[in-house]
Design a protein around this motif. Structure first.
Motif, PDB file in Angstrom:
ATOM      1  N   SER A 297      27.853  -0.775   5.573  1.00  0.00           N
ATOM      2  CA  SER A 297      26.571  -1.469   5.430  1.00  0.00           C
ATOM      3  C   SER A 297      26.257  -2.305   6.673  1.00  0.00           C
ATOM      4  CB  SER A 297      26.575  -2.353   4.185  1.00  0.00           C
ATOM      5  OG  SER A 297      27.578  -3.354   4.283  1.00  0.00           O
ATOM      6  N   GLN A 298      27.287  -2.930   7.266  1.00  0.00           N
ATOM      7  CA  GLN A 298      27.063  -3.713   8.477  1.00  0.00           C
ATOM      8  C   GLN A 298      26.648  -2.814   9.638  1.00  0.00           C
ATOM      9  OE1 GLN A 298      30.831  -5.750   8.807  1.00  0.00           O
ATOM     10  NE2 GLN A 298      30.047  -7.607   7.845  1.00  0.00           N
ATOM     11  N   ILE A 299      27.246  -1.621   9.712  1.00  0.00           N
ATOM     12  CA  ILE A 299      26.894  -0.688  10.789  1.00  0.00           C
ATOM     13  C   ILE A 299      25.446  -0.227  10.636  1.00  0.00           C
ATOM     14  CG2 ILE A 299      27.415   1.549  11.826  1.00  0.00           C
ATOM     15  CD1 ILE A 299      30.320   1.160  11.004  1.00  0.00           C
ATOM     16  N   VAL A 300      25.026   0.036   9.405  1.00  0.00           N
ATOM     17  CA  VAL A 300      23.645   0.460   9.160  1.00  0.00           C
ATOM     18  C   VAL A 300      22.664  -0.613   9.614  1.00  0.00           C
ATOM     19  CG1 VAL A 300      21.963   1.029   7.359  1.00  0.00           C
ATOM     20  CG2 VAL A 300      24.257   2.026   7.298  1.00  0.00           C
ATOM     21  N   LYS A 301      22.999  -1.889   9.351  1.00  0.00           N
ATOM     22  CA  LYS A 301      22.125  -2.987   9.774  1.00  0.00           C
ATOM     23  C   LYS A 301      21.963  -3.037  11.288  1.00  0.00           C
ATOM     24  CE  LYS A 301      23.151  -6.064   5.871  1.00  0.00           C
ATOM     25  NZ  LYS A 301      23.793  -7.349   5.465  1.00  0.00           N
ATOM     26  N   LYS A 302      22.956  -2.533  11.994  1.00  0.00           N
ATOM     27  CA  LYS A 302      22.915  -2.563  13.460  1.00  0.00           C
ATOM     28  C   LYS A 302      22.495  -1.216  14.042  1.00  0.00           C
ATOM     29  CE  LYS A 302      26.229  -6.310  14.028  1.00  0.00           C
ATOM     30  NZ  LYS A 302      27.427  -6.817  14.724  1.00  0.00           N
ATOM     31  N   GLY A 303      21.744  -0.446  13.237  1.00  0.00           N
ATOM     32  CA  GLY A 303      21.174   0.800  13.749  1.00  0.00           C
ATOM     33  C   GLY A 303      22.149   1.940  13.854  1.00  0.00           C
ATOM     34  N   ASN A 304      23.211   1.929  13.030  1.00  0.00           N
ATOM     35  CA  ASN A 304      24.214   3.002  13.004  1.00  0.00           C
ATOM     36  C   ASN A 304      24.953   3.137  14.338  1.00  0.00           C
ATOM     37  OD1 ASN A 304      23.571   3.558  10.388  1.00  0.00           O
ATOM     38  ND2 ASN A 304      22.268   5.319  10.836  1.00  0.00           N
ATOM     39  N   ARG A 305      25.076   2.028  15.047  1.00  0.00           N
ATOM     40  CA  ARG A 305      25.795   2.025  16.325  1.00  0.00           C
ATOM     41  C   ARG A 305      26.893   0.965  16.299  1.00  0.00           C
ATOM     42  NH1 ARG A 305      20.475   2.463  17.655  1.00  0.00           N
ATOM     43  NH2 ARG A 305      20.308   0.218  17.984  1.00  0.00           N
ATOM     44  N   VAL A 306      28.015   1.302  16.922  1.00  0.00           N
ATOM     45  CA  VAL A 306      29.126   0.373  17.076  1.00  0.00           C
ATOM     46  C   VAL A 306      29.486   0.324  18.565  1.00  0.00           C
ATOM     47  CG1 VAL A 306      31.513  -0.175  16.486  1.00  0.00           C
ATOM     48  CG2 VAL A 306      30.023   0.871  14.774  1.00  0.00           C
ATOM     49  N   TYR A 307      29.550  -0.887  19.111  1.00  0.00           N
ATOM     50  CA  TYR A 307      29.927  -1.068  20.515  1.00  0.00           C
ATOM     51  C   TYR A 307      31.365  -1.611  20.570  1.00  0.00           C
ATOM     52  CZ  TYR A 307      24.955  -0.551  21.570  1.00  0.00           C
ATOM     53  OH  TYR A 307      23.679  -0.080  21.685  1.00  0.00           O
ATOM     54  N   LEU A 308      32.219  -0.943  21.340  1.00  0.00           N
ATOM     55  CA  LEU A 308      33.599  -1.361  21.478  1.00  0.00           C
ATOM     56  C   LEU A 308      33.866  -1.857  22.898  1.00  0.00           C
ATOM     57  CD1 LEU A 308      35.582   1.405  19.536  1.00  0.00           C
ATOM     58  CD2 LEU A 308      34.632  -0.742  18.684  1.00  0.00           C
ATOM     59  N   ASP A 309      34.741  -2.866  23.000  1.00  0.00           N
ATOM     60  CA  ASP A 309      35.115  -3.438  24.288  1.00  0.00           C
ATOM     61  C   ASP A 309      36.444  -2.853  24.750  1.00  0.00           C
ATOM     62  OD1 ASP A 309      32.981  -5.375  24.695  1.00  0.00           O
ATOM     63  OD2 ASP A 309      33.831  -6.425  22.960  1.00  0.00           O
ATOM     64  N   LEU A 310      36.511  -2.487  26.039  1.00  0.00           N
ATOM     65  CA  LEU A 310      37.764  -2.037  26.616  1.00  0.00           C
ATOM     66  C   LEU A 310      38.803  -3.150  26.572  1.00  0.00           C
ATOM     67  CD1 LEU A 310      36.942   0.013  29.849  1.00  0.00           C
ATOM     68  CD2 LEU A 310      38.420   0.745  27.991  1.00  0.00           C
ATOM     69  N   LYS A 311      40.042  -2.789  26.316  1.00  0.00           N
ATOM     70  CA  LYS A 311      41.112  -3.766  26.438  1.00  0.00           C
ATOM     71  C   LYS A 311      41.219  -4.200  27.902  1.00  0.00           C
ATOM     72  CE  LYS A 311      43.922  -1.935  22.637  1.00  0.00           C
ATOM     73  NZ  LYS A 311      45.201  -1.296  22.277  1.00  0.00           N
ATOM     74  N   PRO A 312      41.519  -5.473  28.142  1.00  0.00           N
ATOM     75  CA  PRO A 312      41.592  -5.958  29.528  1.00  0.00           C
ATOM     76  C   PRO A 312      42.558  -5.152  30.387  1.00  0.00           C
ATOM     77  CG  PRO A 312      41.621  -7.801  27.996  1.00  0.00           C
ATOM     78  CD  PRO A 312      41.714  -6.555  27.165  1.00  0.00           C
ATOM     79  N   GLU A 313      43.675  -4.712  29.799  1.00  0.00           N
ATOM     80  CA  GLU A 313      44.668  -3.994  30.598  1.00  0.00           C
ATOM     81  C   GLU A 313      44.211  -2.583  30.949  1.00  0.00           C
ATOM     82  OE1 GLU A 313      46.157  -4.022  26.254  1.00  0.00           O
ATOM     83  OE2 GLU A 313      45.169  -5.378  27.650  1.00  0.00           O
ATOM     84  N   GLU A 314      43.151  -2.084  30.279  1.00  0.00           N
ATOM     85  CA  GLU A 314      42.649  -0.752  30.579  1.00  0.00           C
ATOM     86  C   GLU A 314      41.599  -0.762  31.685  1.00  0.00           C
ATOM     87  OE1 GLU A 314      43.763   2.067  29.336  1.00  0.00           O
ATOM     88  OE2 GLU A 314      45.233   0.986  28.146  1.00  0.00           O
ATOM     89  N   LEU A 315      41.101  -1.929  32.030  1.00  0.00           N
ATOM     90  CA  LEU A 315      40.075  -2.029  33.062  1.00  0.00           C
ATOM     91  C   LEU A 315      40.692  -1.814  34.439  1.00  0.00           C
ATOM     92  CD1 LEU A 315      38.204  -5.152  31.722  1.00  0.00           C
ATOM     93  CD2 LEU A 315      37.305  -2.844  31.770  1.00  0.00           C
ATOM     94  N   MET A 316      40.122  -0.936  35.218  1.00  0.00           N
ATOM     95  CA  MET A 316      40.481  -0.829  36.628  1.00  0.00           C
ATOM     96  C   MET A 316      39.821  -2.017  37.302  1.00  0.00           C
ATOM     97  SD  MET A 316      42.466   1.731  37.192  1.00  0.00           S
ATOM     98  CE  MET A 316      42.270   2.065  38.936  1.00  0.00           C
ATOM     99  N   GLU A 317      40.587  -3.076  37.576  1.00  0.00           N
ATOM    100  CA  GLU A 317      39.986  -4.341  37.971  1.00  0.00           C
ATOM    101  C   GLU A 317      39.262  -4.208  39.302  1.00  0.00           C
ATOM    102  OE1 GLU A 317      41.069  -9.054  37.805  1.00  0.00           O
ATOM    103  OE2 GLU A 317      42.675  -7.579  37.813  1.00  0.00           O
ATOM    104  N   VAL A 318      37.976  -4.550  39.261  1.00  0.00           N
ATOM    105  CA  VAL A 318      37.159  -4.507  40.457  1.00  0.00           C
ATOM    106  C   VAL A 318      36.658  -5.917  40.750  1.00  0.00           C
ATOM    107  CG1 VAL A 318      36.428  -2.130  40.101  1.00  0.00           C
ATOM    108  CG2 VAL A 318      35.041  -3.989  39.160  1.00  0.00           C
TER     109      VAL A 318
END
Length: 810
Positions: free
Chosen positions: A87-108
């Motif tokens: 139900s929460q996902i539907v309220k947000k337009g059927n989209r989920v945004y995920l954040d990369l883990k800090p250790e997965e970022l190629m630090e720039v």
């Protein structure tokens, strides 16, 4: 009958539509929060894992097996785990945004060339402080963002302040930048400054600190380092519909009864987006700790009663009366991206404080030592506005792969107001600076293993300055001497080139050069002072360069070596200022100045031991020549003049010294298991100034030895940090001469001489993610209630301080 048939047909159509809508509502799209790209192979399951599904190559997944309010978990090795309901996902337009883990970022990093570069390829030491870290440390101001990193020393003359010190340099020998636009202006002074507090910490996406000269890219002032604050960008929708998101945060701190409220809102479509932020902070008088030097206590304060100044006993001597203030911050950004080639950005920034006392001047004793020198000493509202337009083009071209045009207008306003004890005239000087800047930056990455960054910069500053004296009894005002020559201008034009060459996959060479031309014009008028000159008209040029390498002899070992030069051209503050620098002294203009130059070398080592232990170290040495310093001077042949009714020793800024600054920085990170980690930092700096007569004195901005130790536990929901901050002692013989004259802000040693004692604090902070939308932060600082002042600071630090934060994302 026909009516009934029509109703049946309509009912079937409605049923089909609702069924289609229901089926459609079962399908969601999982996207990367930064890029908007779909994420494949996201595992989606309920708590007992009895139901599950996986996102496809387009990031889509069917949630039909889950009930409406059932808790479901989204998990991927590279992304932070996310818990929600259908139900929460539907309220947000059927989209989920995920954040990369800090250790997965190629630090720039952005700050070295103004374009993205891999941090591992940079030979200079650079520290990044991201939004997650800032949220966890929950700072009051941007100055505290730097201090909480454990790698930057921050001095405070008052609560509304924060003057960073990096590798023995501070104030106008460090450069502040916001979204790539230079904040330093023509009246940045050698004394402590507080402009960094104009940046709202709630809007910072990332802060990059360059240690050592950065003049190749940033020009004048970037001698000791560069602090680039990169603020949040508007986020696009990545779908056909409008997305709305935001954050509301409240923060409370007990040591100064702080109350801060923050709200931001993001609107996004596929081609345009908007980000709006507003923050209001109300800071009360700061309460110092209980255990420490008694000389720090605020035993009495000045009050105006029945037309006379009187000393009033302070009922709570730990409370630093007249240190509180309030502040508002506003940020509005728009971005428009019609296609993948062009991007247009507009940023509007505004910050304003209330009046705030310069606390160290309020506690300054009179000559007899039985009272206070000032009844009032406060800064008027500190205002900062910036309008910033940036146009970026990406794509193949004969001469570049990327081009960026940045234009900005800034307005600064500040004032100083002081009145001596038992005097009826208040002296006020008001300064306004109008600053225009244009930067054109290019990136070229087509030349084999060579990437070139080059560009040009033009900056123009105009200073307006006026002085008035006000009779507080009659409220009448008369003109008085201004702090700076009114209408003075400072401008510079420069060109630079910077190259990154990957000689081998494990060896990167960086080199750059810049030439800057600087013009200064100031007209002096003799209404209040009989100047022996009418004009200061300086034209100076400076060539700077850098060269270094980053080498990985093994995959787990990095060695960096870098040599660079930096410069600072005289500004209006150096050439034209008239002010009282310390009791009994006055600084007068000196139009005969040249730029000061710094020559710097540093070596760095980073060792990774089986991804369990990371050791980092850097050693540096900087030699400053033709240093612009305040020294005794003659004005019209006199060594003393009358200033504000007092016979004062004459001083001026002069190219009268050399300086040697050296030291090392150590860091350690240990990862014991998935929950426990350990981190520590240590910085040691030594500095000496050598006058033209060969006399050696300690450097004023060489900070004491400082460090921190952190023991951290975390899981998906909770993060807790138990840490210790430490500052070493600066003995009397190691105090700069200018600091020895301010004995009232220091403790006394056994010989009755001022010195800066060592101190430590024990602290704990925790952050708990109550839900995807709600998180809380609780900190308890200075658990043992130590009473201390950081080196050169006029205000004592907080005693035991409870900090509460609550943040809601929508």
């Amino acid at each position: 009958m026909q009516f009934l048939n029509s109703m049946r047909i309509s009912g079937c159509i409605l049923f089909f539509f609702l069924a289609t809508l229901n089926v459609f509502a079962q399908e969601i799209t999982v996207l990367d929060a930064e890029s908007g790209n779909p994420i494949a192979n996201i595992a989606i399951f309920n708590r007992d894992k009895s139901k599950s599904t996986v996102s496809n190559l387009n990031g889509k997944a069917d949630l039909e097996v889950f009930s409406k309010n059932e808790r479901i978990i989204l998990r991927h090795l590279s992304y932070d785990e996310y818990t929600t309901t259908k139900s929460q996902i539907v309220k947000k337009g059927n989209r989920v945004y995920l954040d990369l883990k800090p250790e997965e970022l190629m630090e720039v990093v952005m700050s070295v060339s103004k374009w993205e570069q891999q941090k591992k390829d940079i030979p200079q030491k650079i520290e990044s402080i991201d939004a997650r870290t800032i949220s966890f440390t929950n700072p009051q101001t941007a100055a505290d963002v730097l201090q909480n990193s454990g790698k930057v020393f921050v001095q405070k003359s008052q609560l509304g302040g924060g003057s960073p010190m990096i590798r023995g340099f501070a104030t106008n020998r460090l450069l502040l930048s916001v979204d790539g636009v230079r904040m330093n202006n023509a009246i940045f002074r050698g004394g402590n400054i507080q402009n960094v507090i104009s940046v709202d910490p709630f809007t910072i996406k990332n802060t990059e600190v360059i240690f050592g000269p950065g003049s190749v890219i940033y020009g004048s002032d970037a001698i000791g380092g560069v602090m680039n604050f990169l603020t949040q960008k508007p986020r696009f929708s990545f779908t056909d519909s409008l997305t709305v998101s935001g954050n509301a945060t409240y923060r409370f701190a007990s040591a100064n009864n702080e109350s801060t409220s923050h709200l931001d809102l993001n609107l996004g479509q596929q081609h345009w987006a908007s980000y709006t932020s507003f923050t209001y902070s109300d800071f009360g008088d700061l309460v110092m700790g209980e255990h420490g030097p008694e000389s720090y206590l605020r035993n009495n304060f000045a009050s105006r009663e029945n037309g006379s100044d009187v000393l009033v006993p302070n009922s709570d001597a730990q409370k630093q009366i007249s240190s509180g203030y309030d502040q508002i911050n506003f940020l509005q950004k728009f971005t428009y991206r019609p296609n993948k080639v062009w991007n247009y950005d507009l940023g509007l920034y505004y910050s304003e404080t209330s009046d705030f006392s310069r606390y160290d001047r309020l506690i300054r004793p009179n000559d007899e030592g039985d009272g206070l020198r000032s009844a009032e000493w406060f800064y008027g509202p500190q205002k900062w506005f910036m309008g910033n337009v940036q146009v970026t083009k990406q794509g193949k071209n004969k001469f570049y792969d990327g081009v960026k045009l940045t234009t900005a207008y800034q307005f600064f306003e500040e004032s100083r107001n002081n009145r001596g004890f038992q005097e009826i005239n208040r002296s006020t000087t008001t300064e306004k600076v109008h600053a225009l800047s244009v930067n054109l930056d290019f990136e070229n990455k087509k030349i084999g293993d060579l990437r070139l960054y080059y560009g040009a910069e033009y900056i123009f500053n105009k200073v307006r300055s006026e002085g008035i004296d006000t009779n507080i009894e009659t409220s009448t005002s008369i003109p008085a001497a201004s702090r700076y020559p009114d209408g003075a201008t400072w401008q510079t034009f420069a060109g630079y080139i910077n190259g990154e060459y990957k000689l081998k996959p494990n060896f990167t060479l960086l080199s750059g050069a810049r030439y800057s031309q600087v013009w200064v014009d100031a007209q002096f008028e003799n209404t209040f002072f009989d100047f022996p000159f009418d004009e200061a008209d300086l034209i100076t040029g400076a060539f700077t360069g850098s060269m270094g390498f980053s080498w990985f002899p093994r995959a787990d070992l990095q060695i960096t070596l870098n040599g660079s030069t930096g410069f600072r051209a005289p500004n209006i503050d150096d050439i034209g200022k008239v002010f009282d620098s310390e009791p009994g002294s006055v600084v007068v203009p000196n139009p005969e100045l040249e730029p000061e130059y710094a020559y710097n070398a540093e070596i760095g080592v980073r060792k990774n031991i089986k991804d369990k232990l990371v050791l980092k170290g850097a050693a540096f040495y900087t030699y400053l020549v033709d240093a612009l310093v305040r020294r005794d001077f003659e004005f019209n042949g006199e060594t003393e003049i009358l200033y504000n009714g007092e016979l004062s020793n004459v001083q001026a800024i002069q190219n009268a010294a050399k300086a040697y600054v050296y030291g090392f920085e150590l860091g350690l990170e240990a990862f014991m298991n998935e929950n426990w980690s350990f981190a520590s930092n240590l910085t040691v700096t030594e500095g000496t100034e050598e006058d033209s007569d060969g006399t050696d004195t300690p450097a004023r901005h060489a900070a004491p030895t400082f460090g921190d130790v952190h023991l951290i536990w975390q899981n998906q929901k909770l993060k807790t940090d138990l840490f210790l901050n430490y500052n070493g002692e600066i003995a009397y013989e190691d105090l700069a001469l200018s600091e020895r004259s301010k004995a009232y802000i220091y403790a006394e040693d056994e010989n009755g001489n001022p010195f800066a004692p060592s101190w430590y604090t024990l602290n704990v902070r925790s952050q708990y993610q109550i839900s995807n939308a709600l998180k809380t932060t609780v900190s308890l600082e200075n658990l043992t209630n130590q009473r201390y002042r950081t080196y050169s600071s006029g205000i004592a630090a907080p005693g035991t301080n409870l900090i509460l934060g609550l943040s809601y994302n929508f």
